[in-house]
Each structure stands twice: as C-alpha cells, then as structure tokens.
Design a protein around this motif. Sequence first.
Motif, short mmCIF file in Angstrom:
data_model
loop_
_atom_site.label_atom_id
_atom_site.label_comp_id
_atom_site.label_asym_id
_atom_site.label_seq_id
_atom_site.Cartn_x
_atom_site.Cartn_y
_atom_site.Cartn_z
N THR A 245 -2.60 -11.72 -22.93
CA THR A 245 -3.10 -11.85 -21.56
C THR A 245 -4.03 -13.47 -21.54
OG1 THR A 245 -5.57 -11.20 -22.17
CG2 THR A 245 -4.06 -9.74 -21.38
N ALA A 247 -6.90 -14.25 -20.98
CA ALA A 247 -8.33 -14.40 -21.95
C ALA A 247 -7.61 -14.55 -23.38
CB ALA A 247 -8.96 -12.70 -21.61
N GLU A 623 7.20 -13.45 -7.60
CA GLU A 623 5.95 -14.34 -7.37
C GLU A 623 4.83 -13.46 -7.40
OE1 GLU A 623 6.48 -16.63 -3.62
OE2 GLU A 623 8.20 -17.04 -4.05
N ILE A 624 4.87 -12.23 -6.97
CA ILE A 624 3.49 -11.54 -7.11
C ILE A 624 3.62 -10.17 -8.10
CG2 ILE A 624 1.99 -9.93 -5.56
CD1 ILE A 624 2.39 -12.03 -3.93
N LEU A 625 4.68 -9.67 -8.14
CA LEU A 625 4.87 -8.53 -9.27
C LEU A 625 5.19 -9.14 -10.82
CD1 LEU A 625 6.11 -5.86 -6.96
CD2 LEU A 625 3.90 -6.46 -7.50
N LYS A 651 15.67 -0.06 -9.31
CA LYS A 651 16.15 1.12 -8.48
C LYS A 651 16.67 0.34 -6.96
CE LYS A 651 13.34 5.02 -9.98
NZ LYS A 651 12.03 5.62 -9.49
N ILE A 652 16.08 -0.63 -6.55
CA ILE A 652 16.59 -1.31 -5.24
C ILE A 652 17.94 -1.57 -5.39
CG2 ILE A 652 16.17 -3.36 -3.74
CD1 ILE A 652 13.16 -2.91 -4.68
N ARG A 657 16.76 3.57 -0.03
CA ARG A 657 16.84 3.78 1.25
C ARG A 657 17.96 3.58 2.00
NH1 ARG A 657 12.19 0.39 3.73
NH2 ARG A 657 11.31 2.29 4.32
N ALA B 320 -8.87 -7.54 -21.50
CA ALA B 320 -8.34 -8.06 -20.21
C ALA B 320 -7.40 -6.95 -19.67
CB ALA B 320 -7.67 -9.44 -20.24
N GLU B 321 -6.48 -6.44 -20.64
CA GLU B 321 -5.47 -5.31 -20.03
C GLU B 321 -6.36 -4.22 -19.38
OE1 GLU B 321 -2.49 -6.50 -23.64
OE2 GLU B 321 -3.43 -4.59 -23.61
N GLY B 619 7.39 0.81 2.71
CA GLY B 619 9.23 0.78 2.14
C GLY B 619 9.19 0.95 0.80
N ILE B 620 9.78 -0.02 0.12
CA ILE B 620 9.95 0.37 -1.42
C ILE B 620 8.72 0.22 -2.14
CG2 ILE B 620 12.12 -0.92 -1.64
CD1 ILE B 620 10.22 -3.28 -2.49
N PHE B 621 7.59 0.02 -1.68
CA PHE B 621 6.58 0.10 -2.54
C PHE B 621 5.97 1.55 -2.92
CE2 PHE B 621 6.28 -4.16 -1.09
CZ PHE B 621 5.94 -4.95 -2.36
N GLU B 623 8.21 4.26 -1.94
CA GLU B 623 9.31 5.07 -2.27
C GLU B 623 10.06 4.66 -3.59
OE1 GLU B 623 12.38 4.71 0.89
OE2 GLU B 623 10.85 4.77 2.48
N ILE B 624 10.10 3.49 -3.67
CA ILE B 624 10.72 2.85 -5.04
C ILE B 624 9.73 2.78 -6.31
CG2 ILE B 624 12.26 1.33 -6.27
CD1 ILE B 624 13.69 2.15 -4.19
N LEU B 625 8.44 2.00 -5.97
CA LEU B 625 7.89 1.61 -7.10
C LEU B 625 6.52 2.50 -7.07
CD1 LEU B 625 7.52 -2.32 -6.28
CD2 LEU B 625 8.95 -1.19 -7.91
N GLU B 626 6.47 3.51 -6.21
CA GLU B 626 5.37 4.42 -6.37
C GLU B 626 3.93 3.96 -6.71
OE1 GLU B 626 6.98 7.40 -9.21
OE2 GLU B 626 8.64 7.86 -7.94
N LYS B 648 -0.85 -1.97 -7.26
CA LYS B 648 -0.37 -3.22 -7.77
C LYS B 648 -0.07 -4.41 -7.02
CE LYS B 648 1.56 -0.45 -11.36
NZ LYS B 648 1.94 0.79 -10.70
N ALA B 649 0.43 -3.91 -5.59
CA ALA B 649 0.95 -5.17 -4.89
C ALA B 649 -0.39 -5.52 -3.92
CB ALA B 649 1.88 -4.51 -3.94
N LYS B 651 -1.97 -8.14 -4.08
CA LYS B 651 -2.27 -9.53 -4.00
C LYS B 651 -1.46 -9.87 -2.54
CE LYS B 651 -1.86 -11.29 -8.76
NZ LYS B 651 -0.93 -11.60 -9.79
N ILE B 652 -0.54 -8.83 -2.19
CA ILE B 652 0.36 -9.22 -0.97
C ILE B 652 -0.84 -9.23 0.15
CG2 ILE B 652 2.13 -8.24 0.56
CD1 ILE B 652 3.47 -7.36 -1.84
N ALA B 656 -0.04 -13.62 0.09
CA ALA B 656 0.83 -13.95 -0.63
C ALA B 656 1.83 -14.89 0.06
CB ALA B 656 1.61 -12.91 -1.32
N ARG B 657 2.45 -15.85 -0.54
CA ARG B 657 3.64 -16.62 0.06
C ARG B 657 3.28 -17.32 1.32
NH1 ARG B 657 9.11 -14.12 -0.01
NH2 ARG B 657 9.52 -15.73 -1.24
#
Lengths: 721, 721
Positions: A245, A247, A623-625, A651-652, A657, B320-321, B619-621, B623-626, B648-649, B651-652, B656-657
């Motif tokens: 990490t 840290a 970028e994010i994940l 999986k994508i 979908r 940190a983890e 969407g995928i978040f 359905e796919i990433l659960e 986890k997402a 940050k979006i 983001a971006r």
Amino acid sequence: MRSPLHDILAPTGIAVVGASSDPTKRGYKAMVGLIKDGFSGDIYPVNPKADMILGIKAWPSIAEIPGNPELALICTPAASVPGLIAECGRRGIKGAVILASGFAEMSEEGADLEREMMAKAEAHGVRVIGPNTSGVFNLHHRLNLLALDNVKPGDVGIISQSGNMLLSLALEAQHNGQVGFSTYVGPGNQSDIGFNDYLRYLGEDEHTRVATLYVEGFRDGRRFLEVARDVTAMKPVVVYKSGSTEAGQKAASSHTGSLAGSYAMTVDLLRQAGVSVVQHSDEILPVAEGLGLLQKARGKRVAVVSDGGGQATIASDRLAEAGLELAELSEATRQKLRDVLIPQASTVNPVDVAGSTDANPSLLATCMEIVAADDNVDSVFLVGMFGGYSLRFAESLLGDEMRGAEAMVDLSKATDKPLVIYSLYTPIKPPPLRRLHEAGLPIYASIEHAVRVLTALGERGDYLSLAETYPREPALLPKSELGEMFTRARAEGRDLFEYEAKQLLREHGIEVPREIVARSETELDEAAATFVDTPLAMKVVSKDILHKSDAGGVKLNLVGEAALRRAREEIFASCRAYDAQAEVEGVLVAPMAKKGVEVIVGVIRDPIFGPVLMFGLGGIFVEILEDVAFRSIPLSRHDARSMVEQIKARKILEGARGEPAVDKEALVELLLTVARIADAYPQLAELDLNPVIVNADGYAVVDARVIVEREFATDAKEPAA
Amino acid sequence: MRSPLHDILAPTGIAVVGASSDPTKRGYKAMVGLIKDGFSGDIYPVNPKADMILGIKAWPSIAEIPGNPELALICTPAASVPGLIAECGRRGIKGAVILASGFAEMSEEGADLEREMMAKAEAHGVRVIGPNTSGVFNLHHRLNLLALDNVKPGDVGIISQSGNMLLSLALEAQHNGQVGFSTYVGPGNQSDIGFNDYLRYLGEDEHTRVATLYVEGFRDGRRFLEVARDVTAMKPVVVYKSGSTEAGQKAASSHTGSLAGSYAMTVDLLRQAGVSVVQHSDEILPVAEGLGLLQKARGKRVAVVSDGGGQATIASDRLAEAGLELAELSEATRQKLRDVLIPQASTVNPVDVAGSTDANPSLLATCMEIVAADDNVDSVFLVGMFGGYSLRFAESLLGDEMRGAEAMVDLSKATDKPLVIYSLYTPIKPPPLRRLHEAGLPIYASIEHAVRVLTALGERGDYLSLAETYPREPALLPKSELGEMFTRARAEGRDLFEYEAKQLLREHGIEVPREIVARSETELDEAAATFVDTPLAMKVVSKDILHKSDAGGVKLNLVGEAALRRAREEIFASCRAYDAQAEVEGVLVAPMAKKGVEVIVGVIRDPIFGPVLMFGLGGIFVEILEDVAFRSIPLSRHDARSMVEQIKARKILEGARGEPAVDKEALVELLLTVARIADAYPQLAELDLNPVIVNADGYAVVDARVIVEREFATDAKEPAA
C-alpha cells in the motif's frame, strides 16, 4: 557459471574483523555462533587490542592472518569499511559480510562512503554482502554468524531484507517444529550482491528445496525475473514483497535505498516467473514449509475429507475464494466411499464422514486413499479432529488412530498427490500428528494457512505444465523502414504520429482499420471515394496537438463528401483557435469503429523491471478501479491468455447484458504481437492503444500512440531475453 | 424480560437422560464433565437399567426423580425424544438439551419427528436447545456437559453451529492461554431457541464480555439483527458466518436446515447492527480475545511503535488495507520522541526506534506512552521483538525489559486507548510477555491478527459514537390514497404502473421529473405544450408490458408535436406486434434526463432478514461486479451515507474523468426516503429505481418499479422495529 556465493558461504576459514569479548557486541555474538554451532573451518578473530577471544588466538590485522580464509565478517563501524575491504582483497579474501549501517540508506555522505567501499571492492576483487545486513548463516556448514539459537538445518533457504522477519520465521519454525533452514542472507543495501544473485545461489544450493524471500525493493528487477524463471523450473520460490500500500511504501522507502515500483505490477511479474507470492506475513512460513515438503500438485482440484460439517464448509469457502476447485468425484469413487461410510455421510466433495469415524478414526485414511485414487483429484485435504480422537472420545482409540496415521504416511509415499492436513489438535501435537509430522506430512493449525499451501501447490503445478507447453514468443524481426521511422521522429524531436504508430502495428500483422491521411482537399475527395456507404471519423494530424479532442480536432459519424469537407474546415478552424502555432499536416479519415468493448493495451519500460505489457478494460476500469494485468516482455501465449482471464471485469468480455462474447483469441493474438513489437524495437519507449474495440468479430485499434525513446543509442541493446 | 435461558443454563439440578457407564457414550461423557468440574447442583442420572452411574444413584425414569431439576440433558436416540420432552414437562423441567441427530437436518421423516417434538415442547412448556446440538457448558456454574478438558472460565461466550469449531477455539485458547470462556451453546437445528435468543442471553450474562458466534444459517435474521443492535450497544459481538462462497453454501446447506441467504448482504446487515464480522476462521479467537479485553478504540487512527523497519512496513500495509489510518503525530509528540531516541530513528508514524532500544528496551514503553498521549492517536500498536531482547542480545537486558513491561501495564491502566502488541517472541512467551499477558494486554504472534483486532476495536468505537449521533429514521406516515393505489393494483392482479410508483415517491418528497400520461392524442398535444424547448422521452403505459424497451415501447429525444405523434403511433404499432393481447393505456411523456452517473436503488423483502435497501451503480457494476451495499430497513442517516461510501466504484461519484462530483447528500436523502417509504407501506414487496441519474445538481428518478405484495392481508403487521 556457478554462483561465487558457494565459496563465500561455505568457507574453509573466516576472519571476524572486530571480534570481541564484550557480550553486547556483534563481534562477540558471531564468535559465539561459530563456536557453538561447531564451525569446522578456521576462525581468525581480528582485533588489535586482544590476544585471545573466547579461547581463540586473535590477530592484530587482516594482513597478519596466517591461513587463507575465503570470508570476512566485518563488525566495525561504517567509516572503517572501505579500508578493510582493500585489506581483505590484498589478503585474497573473496567475500565480506558488512554489518555496519550508515551508508546509502542513511544519508548522502553514507552514499558516498558506499561508493568508495564498492570502488575498493571492485578494485580488489572482493564480493560484498550488505552493507547494513543483519548477517548470514549456512547451517549445513555450521556457519552461524547470527548466533541464532535453536535453528535447525533443513530445506528452507531465506533471503530477508528484514532481520526481524528472519527472527520471526526462526521462532515460528522452532515452535511449530516442522522445518529447518539451509542458508540465510540479509542482502542489506545490495550494493554489490543483489536478490537475483542470492536467488541463483539458492537455486543451485543442493541443501535448499525452497527459496524464500522477504523483499522491500529490487535493484535489477528484470534480471531477478530471469533468474526466478530459471529457479522456479527446479524448485519453489516464495516471495513476500512489502509495501503493498502507499502507507507501506512510504514506511519502506525510509528504510531502503531502492525504488519500490507498483505493488500490483510486481506481483503480476513475479507470478509470471513462477514465483509463489505470499501476501500475508504470517503465511510465509506455512507456504514455504508446504512447498518445501510437497513441491507441487498436478492442478487445482482438491478433494476435502472431513469429520465435521462446519469446518468442511469453511474449507470449501476458502478453496473457492482462492480460485481452487472442489474436485468432482467419480461415481466409482463415491461408491467406494459409500461402501465404507455410514448412510448419513456425504460422499459429494467435501466428503463428510458424519460420525462414521467416531469409533474408527483410521477410516479417515481409507477415505483419503479412495479420493487420492480418483483421476479428477489433484490434492487431498484432511479437515477436522484427526489426532485428537483418543483425547476427545476414548483413549482406546489411540491404537486405531496411530494405524490411521501410518496409513496416511504410506499413502503419501504411494501417491504423487499432496496430502495436506488441518487438525484442530495441531496446537497440542498428540502422537498421531507427531507421527505424520516426523514423516514429513505438513500439518496446519489454521484452515486458512492450509488452503494457502494447497493454492501454492496447485498454482505451481499449473505453472510448470504451462511453462513447458507455452514457451515465450520471440521478438519479431524489426523492419528497417520502420526503424528509420523512429530515427526520423527522434531527429525531429517528436513521438510517432498516430498514422505512423498504426503503420508500425499494421506492418507486423495487427489489424488496424484502414485509414487515409488527407493532406489536401483532393486527397480528401479520394478518401471519400474510397470509403463509400459507411460513416467516417476524422481526426487532425499534427505533431503539436496531443489532445485532439480538446482541440476540437475530432469529428465523428460523417457521411458524404460535403460533410467531410465541412468537418475538415471546422477542425482546422478550431485547432487554429486552440493553438495558433500548431503545424497541421492534414486529417486522418477512417470508417467509424464497430460497437464492442473498449480495452486498453499498453507497453511501458519500468525502471526496475524493464519492458512490461499492460492490459485492461477502457475508461473507469483502468482509471478508477485499477483493474489491470501486467506481464514482463517477452511473454508466452499462456501469459497473454492469463492477462485476459485475470481482470475482474472479464465477464464483460464474456458477453454481459445480452451482448455476444468477444473474440478472446484475437485479443490474445493482439497482446502477443504488441509485446513482440515492443521486444523488437527498443526505440519504442511507451505504447498506448486506447481504445481498442473488441467484439465477437475481432478487434479494431482505434487510437495508437507510441512514445519514442529519447536516450536510445543505435548500438544499444535491450537486456537479452 | 430476562431471557429464560438464565435459569436453564444455571440450573440447581440436572437430569441426565441416557446416562451411562460406557466410556464411549455421550451419557458417560456428560456425567464425567459434571463430576470433574464439580457441578454444585444435583445430578440425576436417568437409566432404567442401572442403579448407580459413576457413583451417583440413577433413576429409572424422569418421573421418578425426587428433586426439581430445571434442566434435562437428553442423550437418547431421536425417536425417543418427543416422549421424553413430554415427561420433562410433566416433571416441571424448564429446558432440555437434545443431542440426537436425525431430525430436520437429515430427512423428511426427521422433520416430522422434529415437529412432533416441538408440539410436545410447546404443550408442556419445555424450552429446547437443539436437537442435533453438540452440547452446552456454563463454566462459571461448573456446568460442563461437553466434558471438555482444559477450558477455563473467562469472558468469552460462544454459540457455534459447529462442534468442531468450539473444540478448535478451546484448543487454541488452551494453547495460547489468553482467554477463558463463559457459556457455550450449540444451537443445532434451532427448532425452538435460535441465535437471537442465545445472543440476548449472552448480552445479559454478567460473565460474558464478548459474544462470539459461528453461524451457518439464521432462522429469524430480522429478529437477530434487532437483538444484535441491543447487545452491541453494551458489549462486542463477533460473528463468523460460514458459506461465503457458492461452494461453501452448498457444503453448508447439506448440514443445516436453514436458508443461507446472500453472504455479502448478511455481512452488510450484521455490520450495520454493530457486529464485528470476522471472515477467516483463524481470526475468530484473536478478535474475540482482543475485543473482550479492550472493548473498543475511539476511532481508527493507529500509532505504530516498532524496532524493525521491515515489520513496521508490514504493519503499515495491513493497517491501510484494513481501512485504518496511520495517526499523524503532532509536532510536540515528535519532539518528545526525538528527545528519547537516537537521530537515526524515524519519529513519523510508524515510529521506528532504529536501534535506540538495543541496549534499553524499556524505551519502547516510553515511546508508547508518548504517542498514547497524542490527541491524534486512537490506539497504539507495538511491533517487533519486545520480550526477546534478553534472549537475542544480552541476558542483562531482562531487568530493563521487565521494567518496560511494567510501564506498559501501568500505561494500559492510565489510558483508555487500546495497546495491542505483536512480538515475534510470542510463541515462546518469555517473562516480559508473560507479565503483559497476565495483566490482560493482548499479545499476538501474527501482525495480521493484531491488525484485525485493531480494526475491530476501531470499527466498534466508530459504530458506537455514530449509533448515538444518528438514530434510525422512523417510517413515514402512509397516505390513505396511496394505500388505496396498492389495494387497487392488488385487486387487478398487477403491480404498480410506473406512473403510480412515481406518484408514491413524489408524494413523499422524492424528486421525480415531471411527466404526463397521455391517454389520447389530445392529452399528447397538451403534454407537448407543457414541455416546450426540451427533448422528450416517451414510454408505453401498459400493465401487460413489463419490458418496455424489448417491446419497442420507448422513444427518446423527441422534439416537436409531430415527432411526438409519430412516436406514439410507432410505439402502439410495435407493442401490438410484440403482444397483440396487451392492453395499452397510453404513453408517458417526460423531459429527457440530464447527464450524470446511473445508480440503482432497490428494496427487497428478504425471507431471512426482512426489508432491505440496496444501492449500487447501474449496469455492469451491479450485474457483473456485484458492487452493491445493503442495509436493513429502518436505517439511520449514517447507514445511508455509509452505503454510498462502501461501494468500490465510489470514486465515480466523486467526479472521475473530469466530471464534477455528484450531490452525495441528495443521494443520501433519496436512500433514506426510499427506506422510510418501504417501512411505511408493507404492501410494497419490492422496489426498483433503475436508473436514477445522479449529478452535481441532484438526482432524477428515471424509471421506477414497485412490486405489490400479493400475500398482504390488510390487518397484517410487519415485525415491530
């Protein structure tokens, strides 16, 4: 060539410079270690102020030593070291272990001193371990310069940048009693000998069956990966890399002089080289122990035999989380199990004897034998209370339990499938477990640790068979006209134009959608005539405009000649507005990319690890994940495939979908070819294909960027593969 | 009302039904356990074939027992149990522990037998522990029905669905010697008393400082969460939930009769109730031990004091983890550290004494004192070789090390900040560590386990202060016209129309973009007149068409009256083609949603846990990433906030971006209101807002679906909150 460390670490004589009779000094400890462990060679204490130290004649200086020691242990302060190294060299000493700190890890002055020391070492042909090392032992040669009590000779070789980590492993080993050690070295600042050299030595060392490394930072990571590839083909290599990490990296970099690099990349590259990466410090010893004893499994299909539903469930959870499989037992196997177990037992993996063994614990060994004989099974995991039946139920069961243990020992000799045992009685080691232990079966007190070992065994088995099947793909033959393209770009102080980058790819067989650079209106009309009946994209071509979209230099979905002309005018106008000085060559015209999944393929040249291929899904995924995979170049077809399988968003690619799955093999081919191009053109500093659109029909490289290596000399060569 | 378990588990007399002199029988073991541990009450062996068992007079039947035991241990086979329960009841026995298996966990016949047993138990007022239980102990009352050797009375209460897990914890505790146990119960099939009852009992039990549960499945999860909320306010509750993977769930469900539920949801809901969820089985005891001894930290800012850079780095990585912070030490603190340490030491957290303590180990205690006094520090973590200085360096250091230990003990009494110690010498317990241990300081042999404890302490501290600041938000007042809307829908055998669902939301203050249901062409013209100068979306309104897009029932970006009319015709035509029978009411017209991030907000009524709110990115978040968060309804404002922070997402959402951050507080408000609506309308079976578009200006609910509870009776009431 055999590692020079063999001579240094198995010397016939050793000079202890700064030997002392003061029990608080390292020069005392080392003397005690040598004497107590019965070092068979000659010991030469060097101390101008003493005649005898611990009953051994001392010498006033290195020069006056009568014999020919190969090794010197230098216990004196940093400032004295360069001079002493020179003395060692003059006396024919081949290697020196430098304990002192106060070198590059501390200050600029220290770094100067380290350079001075290395100059002397090179001039006098002395190899240096350290400085700032916690020391060295080679137990099979009774060379114990750390004077560690209670470490016993064994199979596990250790290189650790933390002295406390070695102590911790030694205490754990002493306490659990499963393993012994071969050689230990603290590489310290690695100013001369680095991790790669130590690893090569452990690879060659006949006493070492598993090499175990605690690493804060690599110096020459690329070389390390090459050595690791060679060594892992022969024996397991376990690495714990600290600084996972930010840290941790901050904490680490205040203690070592080496660059830390990205942790995720380091882990990917180590695994690619067959290294068993351990991510918790308390798993280092169990994994090293398990790999040392069992070496590998054929694959990842585990059969669980248990006498308790609860712990069978825990084991199943951990196996699945680790990416292992519960082996599917054949009907014949299940029938054999039914023949020996009571009806309540479950013969589906995890096998749960459900009380069958309460009065007959040796039945567990029978079950292990039955499942081990199944072709679908790669390893066998016994989970539960074996070893404790006589304690928990009736003392009379001890005989039967000992017979069970004996049967397990026999099974371990008759099968090449690893048997791994978790018993809740491990902490108190009853006789049946002691018997297993003496016979070299690994027994764990934690289901989690046992599963970690099974994982390492399965991964190692997979690695070995895949490494054999899939050699690394060689570099492509570079083409001279493309080499000239790089030379031209460098001469003009620029990177490759997008169309040049795409030409580089296309010339080496990568599918890049056809596109036309239109420098004039006439050329634009020709382009329109070439691409009929399909919407087009148009982008500005200018070495001065890096971010084309920001400059208004991109137009999409253009249909018809008129639209093309209008778009060209608009692009020119907005690019002029964006940067009046920008030299605009023209526009690039190409059909719009088909629909699909956006992925990114990249190449970087890492300062530690050299050329590295990167793969991930586009946009937020990278970028994010930070969901990306790295592999060292060159790579094998399996490496490329495993990159695609590794990312969490895979999986994508498999058709989420309602979309069809993408053509993964085309993607793998793309990854391989990009890597082979990077390998062929050292002039390529960085490459970025972002995005590549992947779909069921293949891929389309939509944008390509190649950064040109500025420092590149035409006669330079990349490190050999 | 106090739990009835107190009487049952601290009886003045006990009947052992099926007591035996045969050492292989449970009826023997239990007798031995009672006698050896010195049970102070009366023991009544019941066995028609014996006069005396282990020197105690036996009785031919329960009816003939002379005294008034509160508890019966029934060791006989399943078939005999219903009759014996009735006998117990007639004799005034309040509780029965049923060891036999062969009930619902085994077969349909077993389930019938279990129902028969429960009918008798209810008729005769007997509470049942089990069946299929591994047994019970209450060490502070010397009631040891498991006849476990070497368990000592202490603070840790355990409820475990796996008997092997209890054995494993007991052996671990015996071996590491840190903790003792209060009460153990194996809940078995939970046919009468379930986890929630046992937890309530442990919450009330004065001998229990930490409740520890190994759970395969809950029966009444909602009730359990309520009890957990109450108990965690008083003392820590540690839960290991097995079946974290599909493989594990399969293994588990073959062993228990209870539904498994989704693991991720279970973890979220338990944490919401303040439970310390442990995810590795080998962390159960360390965490229970640490929480039992230390209860909580103020927060998550940890100061690390170490005597080795390597292990300081490992500690930093793990902290940190785990989501803990390295506390930022104040300048005053750093100066105090500099005053006592050598210049090479690092006074930035992690504090590394860098040799300062080699000749003076008690300095570690001084450093702990200094950092503990810093307001920025919530807990102190000592990492390294304390306790082993005299072993590693010079025996003369023992005195100083003992003084250091004494100073740490004093510090632990003077501060409310937890002191957690990792020492690599833990396995051999030298005198300084023994001293700390006796004084109740938790000492670990694994950095990983120590960090897990620090995490649990910090999370518990945070939970307690947040639970106090943010009470759960009450249900909204339901509106009668909306209730009627549900009634109408149910009468028509349909779910809510989209516009009705949106009305439900709008009426309770949720911002839903204005939209108009146009049933005729005239109404469509009115809609066009209402929404001028903005592109519109149009969707079919039909109770028969669930998947509007599939039916061609959605048109986007419509501008102008003509476009609207054309779109309506096209929608009608394609919906007719899709399903000629579909009854079409009209179309819904609304302005196109603004740009932003798509999120999903949902409500389900889980069969185990009741109403649950779900949140994730669209969407995928999901359905796919659960990547979703769950909370039990009702929830507090902090719960809603933590859902947004958990994914986890996230940050979006934070921009983001190049996009601006979304209005998180608006999103939190939306989550809260949806939960309050679900709480107010039990007629609402499921709700799905998918998508909701979130941006910097707020949110827009683009689509809303509400499933109507079919089974709902107007006089039914949800379980009380």
